[in-house]
Scaffold this active site. Structure first.
Site, mmCIF file in Angstrom:
data_model
loop_
_atom_site.group_PDB
_atom_site.id
_atom_site.type_symbol
_atom_site.label_atom_id
_atom_site.label_comp_id
_atom_site.label_asym_id
_atom_site.label_seq_id
_atom_site.Cartn_x
_atom_site.Cartn_y
_atom_site.Cartn_z
ATOM 1 N N LYS A 1 0.726 -1.161 -0.632
ATOM 2 C CA LYS A 1 -0.084 -0.362 0.089
ATOM 3 C C LYS A 1 0.948 1.504 0.494
ATOM 4 C CE LYS A 1 -4.638 0.962 1.957
ATOM 5 N NZ LYS A 1 -4.318 0.663 3.447
HETATM 6 C C1 E4P Z 1 -8.339 1.747 3.275
HETATM 7 O O1 E4P Z 1 -7.850 0.435 2.738
HETATM 8 C C2 E4P Z 1 -8.158 2.368 5.090
HETATM 9 O O2 E4P Z 1 -7.511 1.480 5.367
HETATM 10 C C3 E4P Z 1 -9.834 2.720 5.661
HETATM 11 O O3 E4P Z 1 -10.529 2.502 4.764
HETATM 12 C C4 E4P Z 1 -8.977 4.106 6.263
HETATM 13 O O4 E4P Z 1 -11.114 3.952 6.804
HETATM 14 P P1 E4P Z 1 -11.628 4.887 8.101
HETATM 15 O O5 E4P Z 1 -11.587 6.603 7.001
HETATM 16 O O6 E4P Z 1 -13.217 4.066 8.355
HETATM 17 O O7 E4P Z 1 -9.953 4.919 8.941
#
Ligand code: E4P
Length: 218
Positions: free
Chosen positions: A87
């Site tokens: 990522k």
């Molecule tokens: C995506 O890969 C992120 O980990 C995640 O969806 C972020 O979500 P949040 O806005 O609830 O922290």
């Protein structure tokens, strides 16, 4: 549409995986910290544990923000398990890193995407997944699902292979709206996945069927 679970919590991952409908996992540094996983060795072990459980599509995020650092970290993460997807944040060096990973056969997920322009850059750089954060957009009183529609439309125009991974899901309706919009993947908290199962008419109907069956047996 693929279903990923958005957590680093092993018991929640196991519960979703046991349903038989799970296609992957996304984590991020905040989710890892929430589980109290500290130190490089423990973090890497935790990724391996998730990969061994689910077997495919496990996003593990780099912490570096410079090109060289992201490449070093990404190579280390990718070497952990074939299921790892590196990522990478949507920043200038992140774009260079996405292109390098793509040229070197390492799967990537471009994270922290909040606009169609960013999504075009991620696709051009060869990201396997692009992650628009729809809940955070809603939190800022815009419509996150509209961004999913826009990206799906643009990618369709050019046949980009990058999969649209709707992230920052807050509820079951988000999942349904992302499916309508043509998202390739939704990454969701466990309660949003389980929320899809709920309908009061199902509960009322089942109660009646079971009661009628019982009467028929008397
Ligand atoms: C995506 O890969 C992120 O980990 C995640 O969806 C972020 O979500 P949040 O806005 O609830 O922290």
């Amino acid at each position: 549409m693929k279903f990923f679970i958005d957590t680093a919590n092993i018991s929640q991952i196991k519960e979703a995986n046991d349903l038989g409908i799970l296609d992957g996992v996304t984590t991020n540094p905040s989710l890892m910290a929430k589980e109290g996983i500290k130190g490089e060795e423990n973090i890497l072990k935790h990724y391996v544990a998730i990969c061994n459980l689910v077997g495919k599509n496990v996003s593990a995020e780099v912490i570096s923000t410079d090109f060289e650092g992201m490449i070093t970290e990404g190579k280390k993460l990718a070497a952990l398990h074939p299921a790892i997807v590196v990522k990478v944040p949507m920043i200038k060096d992140g774009i260079k890193a996405l292109k390098w990973f793509s040229d070197n056969g390492i799967k990537t997920n471009c994270t922290l995407v909040f606009s169609a322009g960013q999504a075009i850059m991620a696709a051009k750089a060869g990201a396997n997944y692009v992650s628009p954060f729809i809940g955070r957009i809603d939190d800022a009183s815009w419509d996150g699902v509209q961004l999913i529609e826009q990206i799906v439309h643009i990618y369709g125009n050019y046949g980009y292979k990058t999969e649209v991974l709707a992230a920052s899901i807050r509820n079951p309706l988000h999942i349904v709206r992302c499916a309508e919009a043509g998202a390739d993947v939704c990454t969701c908290p466990l309660d949003s996945i389980l929320g899809l199962l709920k309908h009061p008419l199902t509960d009322i109907g089942l109660e009646k069927f079971l009661a009628d069956h019982k009467k028929g047996q008397q």
